[in-house]
Write a protein that holds these residues in place. Structure first.
Motif, PDB file in Angstrom:
ATOM      1  N   PHE A  27      44.336   0.083  14.515  1.00  0.00           N
ATOM      2  CA  PHE A  27      45.568  -0.677  13.819  1.00  0.00           C
ATOM      3  C   PHE A  27      45.274  -1.003  12.359  1.00  0.00           C
ATOM      4  O   PHE A  27      46.183  -0.727  11.682  1.00  0.00           O
ATOM      5  CB  PHE A  27      45.666  -2.085  14.584  1.00  0.00           C
ATOM      6  CG  PHE A  27      46.323  -2.094  15.984  1.00  0.00           C
ATOM      7  CD1 PHE A  27      47.387  -1.502  16.442  1.00  0.00           C
ATOM      8  CD2 PHE A  27      45.471  -2.198  17.042  1.00  0.00           C
ATOM      9  CE1 PHE A  27      47.947  -1.187  17.711  1.00  0.00           C
ATOM     10  CE2 PHE A  27      45.720  -1.956  18.512  1.00  0.00           C
ATOM     11  CZ  PHE A  27      47.006  -1.490  18.826  1.00  0.00           C
ATOM     12  N   ALA A  28      44.186  -1.514  11.935  1.00  0.00           N
ATOM     13  CA  ALA A  28      44.015  -1.965  10.542  1.00  0.00           C
ATOM     14  C   ALA A  28      43.890  -0.878  10.049  1.00  0.00           C
ATOM     15  O   ALA A  28      44.427  -0.794   8.484  1.00  0.00           O
ATOM     16  CB  ALA A  28      42.718  -3.185  10.649  1.00  0.00           C
ATOM     17  N   GLY A  29      43.251   0.438  10.290  1.00  0.00           N
ATOM     18  CA  GLY A  29      43.028   1.310   9.422  1.00  0.00           C
ATOM     19  C   GLY A  29      44.177   2.124   9.195  1.00  0.00           C
ATOM     20  O   GLY A  29      44.631   2.645   7.957  1.00  0.00           O
ATOM     21  N   GLY A  36      47.741   0.138   1.065  1.00  0.00           N
ATOM     22  CA  GLY A  36      46.654  -0.071   0.079  1.00  0.00           C
ATOM     23  C   GLY A  36      45.561  -0.874   0.464  1.00  0.00           C
ATOM     24  O   GLY A  36      45.648  -1.798   0.959  1.00  0.00           O
ATOM     25  N   THR A  37      44.269  -0.572  -0.153  1.00  0.00           N
ATOM     26  CA  THR A  37      43.213  -1.383   0.359  1.00  0.00           C
ATOM     27  C   THR A  37      43.273  -2.918  -0.376  1.00  0.00           C
ATOM     28  O   THR A  37      43.065  -3.891   0.292  1.00  0.00           O
ATOM     29  CB  THR A  37      41.976  -0.592  -0.444  1.00  0.00           C
ATOM     30  OG1 THR A  37      41.806   0.472   0.164  1.00  0.00           O
ATOM     31  CG2 THR A  37      40.792  -1.507  -0.086  1.00  0.00           C
ATOM     32  N   VAL A  38      43.877  -2.967  -1.752  1.00  0.00           N
ATOM     33  CA  VAL A  38      44.166  -4.281  -2.202  1.00  0.00           C
ATOM     34  C   VAL A  38      44.993  -5.176  -1.390  1.00  0.00           C
ATOM     35  O   VAL A  38      44.678  -6.385  -1.109  1.00  0.00           O
ATOM     36  CB  VAL A  38      44.698  -4.093  -3.634  1.00  0.00           C
ATOM     37  CG1 VAL A  38      44.977  -5.464  -4.313  1.00  0.00           C
ATOM     38  CG2 VAL A  38      43.576  -3.401  -4.548  1.00  0.00           C
ATOM     39  N   LYS A  39      46.122  -4.760  -1.152  1.00  0.00           N
ATOM     40  CA  LYS A  39      47.092  -5.502  -0.271  1.00  0.00           C
ATOM     41  C   LYS A  39      46.633  -5.826   0.995  1.00  0.00           C
ATOM     42  O   LYS A  39      46.950  -6.808   1.440  1.00  0.00           O
ATOM     43  CB  LYS A  39      48.506  -4.910  -0.318  1.00  0.00           C
ATOM     44  CG  LYS A  39      49.569  -5.619   0.093  1.00  0.00           C
ATOM     45  CD  LYS A  39      51.027  -5.107  -0.374  1.00  0.00           C
ATOM     46  CE  LYS A  39      52.025  -6.258   0.001  1.00  0.00           C
ATOM     47  NZ  LYS A  39      53.359  -5.421  -0.472  1.00  0.00           N
ATOM     48  N   TYR A  40      45.797  -4.795   1.875  1.00  0.00           N
ATOM     49  CA  TYR A  40      45.194  -5.147   2.743  1.00  0.00           C
ATOM     50  C   TYR A  40      44.356  -6.183   2.824  1.00  0.00           C
ATOM     51  O   TYR A  40      44.405  -6.910   3.906  1.00  0.00           O
ATOM     52  CB  TYR A  40      44.810  -3.625   3.560  1.00  0.00           C
ATOM     53  CG  TYR A  40      43.876  -3.958   4.663  1.00  0.00           C
ATOM     54  CD1 TYR A  40      44.539  -3.869   6.076  1.00  0.00           C
ATOM     55  CD2 TYR A  40      42.327  -3.888   4.533  1.00  0.00           C
ATOM     56  CE1 TYR A  40      43.682  -4.014   7.169  1.00  0.00           C
ATOM     57  CE2 TYR A  40      41.955  -4.007   5.704  1.00  0.00           C
ATOM     58  CZ  TYR A  40      42.368  -4.132   6.989  1.00  0.00           C
ATOM     59  OH  TYR A  40      41.606  -4.360   7.944  1.00  0.00           O
ATOM     60  N   CYS A  41      43.478  -6.413   2.110  1.00  0.00           N
ATOM     61  CA  CYS A  41      42.645  -7.218   1.884  1.00  0.00           C
ATOM     62  C   CYS A  41      43.394  -8.723   1.866  1.00  0.00           C
ATOM     63  O   CYS A  41      42.665  -9.558   2.305  1.00  0.00           O
ATOM     64  CB  CYS A  41      41.584  -6.976   0.670  1.00  0.00           C
ATOM     65  SG  CYS A  41      40.346  -5.649   0.892  1.00  0.00           S
ATOM     66  N   PHE A 159      37.075  -4.573  -6.053  1.00  0.00           N
ATOM     67  CA  PHE A 159      37.828  -3.434  -5.661  1.00  0.00           C
ATOM     68  C   PHE A 159      37.130  -2.223  -6.553  1.00  0.00           C
ATOM     69  O   PHE A 159      37.156  -0.687  -5.914  1.00  0.00           O
ATOM     70  CB  PHE A 159      39.318  -3.538  -5.970  1.00  0.00           C
ATOM     71  CG  PHE A 159      39.942  -4.425  -4.978  1.00  0.00           C
ATOM     72  CD1 PHE A 159      39.934  -4.637  -3.634  1.00  0.00           C
ATOM     73  CD2 PHE A 159      40.408  -5.772  -5.790  1.00  0.00           C
ATOM     74  CE1 PHE A 159      40.472  -5.584  -3.103  1.00  0.00           C
ATOM     75  CE2 PHE A 159      40.897  -6.807  -5.058  1.00  0.00           C
ATOM     76  CZ  PHE A 159      40.905  -6.489  -3.740  1.00  0.00           C
ATOM     77  N   SER A 160      36.882  -2.190  -7.820  1.00  0.00           N
ATOM     78  CA  SER A 160      36.287  -1.197  -8.468  1.00  0.00           C
ATOM     79  C   SER A 160      35.010  -0.659  -7.897  1.00  0.00           C
ATOM     80  O   SER A 160      34.633   0.319  -8.161  1.00  0.00           O
ATOM     81  CB  SER A 160      36.294  -1.626 -10.023  1.00  0.00           C
ATOM     82  OG  SER A 160      35.395  -2.796 -10.009  1.00  0.00           O
ATOM     83  N   LEU A 161      34.258  -1.807  -7.278  1.00  0.00           N
ATOM     84  CA  LEU A 161      33.074  -1.484  -6.627  1.00  0.00           C
ATOM     85  C   LEU A 161      33.248  -0.734  -5.537  1.00  0.00           C
ATOM     86  O   LEU A 161      32.592   0.338  -4.936  1.00  0.00           O
ATOM     87  CB  LEU A 161      32.175  -2.476  -6.404  1.00  0.00           C
ATOM     88  CG  LEU A 161      30.779  -2.438  -5.601  1.00  0.00           C
ATOM     89  CD1 LEU A 161      29.701  -1.759  -6.610  1.00  0.00           C
ATOM     90  CD2 LEU A 161      30.227  -3.819  -5.682  1.00  0.00           C
ATOM     91  N   LEU A 162      34.399  -1.015  -4.726  1.00  0.00           N
ATOM     92  CA  LEU A 162      34.594  -0.502  -3.355  1.00  0.00           C
ATOM     93  C   LEU A 162      34.848   1.158  -3.682  1.00  0.00           C
ATOM     94  O   LEU A 162      34.808   1.765  -2.752  1.00  0.00           O
ATOM     95  CB  LEU A 162      35.636  -0.998  -2.513  1.00  0.00           C
ATOM     96  CG  LEU A 162      35.334  -2.640  -2.360  1.00  0.00           C
ATOM     97  CD1 LEU A 162      36.973  -3.052  -1.584  1.00  0.00           C
ATOM     98  CD2 LEU A 162      34.435  -2.555  -1.120  1.00  0.00           C
ATOM     99  N   LEU A 168      33.080   5.576   1.717  1.00  0.00           N
ATOM    100  CA  LEU A 168      34.068   4.586   1.958  1.00  0.00           C
ATOM    101  C   LEU A 168      35.524   5.090   1.399  1.00  0.00           C
ATOM    102  O   LEU A 168      35.556   5.417   0.355  1.00  0.00           O
ATOM    103  CB  LEU A 168      33.767   3.253   1.322  1.00  0.00           C
ATOM    104  CG  LEU A 168      34.973   2.019   1.469  1.00  0.00           C
ATOM    105  CD1 LEU A 168      34.959   1.564   2.854  1.00  0.00           C
ATOM    106  CD2 LEU A 168      34.332   0.939   0.826  1.00  0.00           C
ATOM    107  N   LYS A 169      36.505   5.183   2.372  1.00  0.00           N
ATOM    108  CA  LYS A 169      37.750   5.576   1.867  1.00  0.00           C
ATOM    109  C   LYS A 169      38.601   4.513   1.328  1.00  0.00           C
ATOM    110  O   LYS A 169      39.154   3.875   1.949  1.00  0.00           O
ATOM    111  CB  LYS A 169      38.546   6.501   3.072  1.00  0.00           C
ATOM    112  CG  LYS A 169      39.908   6.983   2.738  1.00  0.00           C
ATOM    113  CD  LYS A 169      40.446   7.847   3.958  1.00  0.00           C
ATOM    114  CE  LYS A 169      40.648   6.961   5.028  1.00  0.00           C
ATOM    115  NZ  LYS A 169      41.366   7.853   6.227  1.00  0.00           N
ATOM    116  N   TYR A 170      38.677   4.672  -0.127  1.00  0.00           N
ATOM    117  CA  TYR A 170      39.585   3.464  -0.657  1.00  0.00           C
ATOM    118  C   TYR A 170      41.023   4.041  -0.792  1.00  0.00           C
ATOM    119  O   TYR A 170      41.336   5.172  -1.526  1.00  0.00           O
ATOM    120  CB  TYR A 170      38.945   3.345  -2.255  1.00  0.00           C
ATOM    121  CG  TYR A 170      39.703   2.309  -2.855  1.00  0.00           C
ATOM    122  CD1 TYR A 170      39.276   0.860  -2.458  1.00  0.00           C
ATOM    123  CD2 TYR A 170      40.670   2.436  -3.640  1.00  0.00           C
ATOM    124  CE1 TYR A 170      39.769  -0.206  -3.145  1.00  0.00           C
ATOM    125  CE2 TYR A 170      41.241   1.271  -4.387  1.00  0.00           C
ATOM    126  CZ  TYR A 170      40.800   0.147  -4.234  1.00  0.00           C
ATOM    127  OH  TYR A 170      41.510  -1.113  -4.908  1.00  0.00           O
TER     128      TYR A 170
END
Length: 221
Positions: A27-29, A36-41, A159-162, A168-170
Motif C-alpha cells: 500500500f505505502a509503496g 513522491g517521497t517528500v510528500k509521502y514522508c 532527502f538529498s541524502l536519501l 533505495l528508490k527515491y
C-alpha cells in the motif's frame, strides 16, 4: 508526545511485523509512487498524528462497550493511504480476492480482513481510514503544498541524502519528473540493455560451370 508518531514502529511479534512489512510494501509503496517521497514522508507523519488523536478521542467511548486493543504498527497509516487512493481513484470497481467490488468499499472490506491479524487494533485502523478519506475528499486541504515546494525539498537534507543511498528508490516530488522517471524505466535509452548480434551468412557461391550464360550452355560450350 513522541508516542503520537513512534507507535507505528511498535510490533508485538514476528507475525505482526511480517504483516506490517507486507502492508508497507504493497500500500505505502504504491502511494509513494503517486505523490513522491517528500510528500509521502510528510503525510506519513501527519496521518500517524491525526490517527492517534482520533484514537485517543474515541477510545474513552469505545472502551466502555468493549475492550480496545492498543494502537501499534504501521497499519493505521496504511489504511489512511488506502483511503486517499480509493477516494481519488477514477476506477469504479476493483478486483479483490477474485471478486469485483466497488472501489469505495475496498477499504472497508480490507478493514474487516485486518481484524483477524494478530495484535491489530480495529479502532486505530478505523481512525487511520477516516483520516485518509477526509484528506482524499479535500477536507484537509491545508495539508497540501505545491509541487514546487516538494521539488525544492528534494535537494534539502535529509532527502538529498536519501537520493544517494544505493538500492533505495527515491521518487521525485515533481509530477513531470515522476512521469519521466517511469517512462525511462518502461522505455530504456538505447544501449541500456545488451543486444545480441546476428550473423547473416551470404548465399553460397555457385560453381563456375553453373555461372555460365544459358545461351552458352545451349550451344554446347
Amino acid at each position: 508526545v513522541h508516542r503520537l508518531v513512534t507507535y507505528i514502529f511498535v510490533y508485538e511479534d514476528l507475525i505482526s511485523l511480517t504483516c506490517g512489512a507486507i502492508i508497507i510494501w504493497y500500500f505505502a509503496g504504491s502511494f509513494e509512487k503517486n505523490v513522491g517521497t517528500v510528500k509521502y514522508c510528510f503525510l506519513t507523519i501527519t496521518f500517524a498524528i491525526v490517527s492517534a488523536f482520533l484514537y485517543l478521542l474515541l477510545e474513552t467511548v469505545v472502551s466502555r462497550v468493549s475492550e480496545v486493543e492498543d494502537a501499534k504498527g504501521f497499519m493505521p497509516v496504511a489504511f489512511a493511504t488506502l483511503g486517499v487512493s480509493t477516494t481519488r481513484s477514477r476506477m469504479k470497481r476493483m478486483l479483490v480476492l477474485g471478486v469485483r467490488v466497488p472501489v469505495v468499499l475496498v477499504p472497508w472490506f480490507m478493514l474487516c480482513i485486518a481484524w483477524f491479524i494478530p495484535h491489530s487494533s480495529l479502532l486505530s485502523n478505523l481512525c487511520g481510514l477516516l483520516a485518509g478519506e477526509a484528506y482524499g475528499l479535500g477536507y484537509c486541504f491545508c495539508l497540501d503544498f505545491p509541487e514546487s515546494v516538494a521539488s525544492k525539498l528534494d535537494w534539502v537534507f535529509p532527502f538529498s541524502l536519501l537520493k544517494r543511498i544505493p538500492g533505495l528508490k527515491y521518487i521525485p516530488g515533481s509530477l513531470a519528473e515522476r512521469i519521466a522517471f517511469e517512462s525511462s524505466r518502461i522505455n530504456p535509452a538505447p544501449g541500456a540493455y545488451p543486444t545480441q548480434s546476428y550473423y547473416c551468412s551470404s548465399p553460397p557461391a555457385l560453381p563456375a560451370f553453373q555461372m555460365q550464360h544459358p545461351k552458352a550452355q545451349s550451344q554446347g560450350f
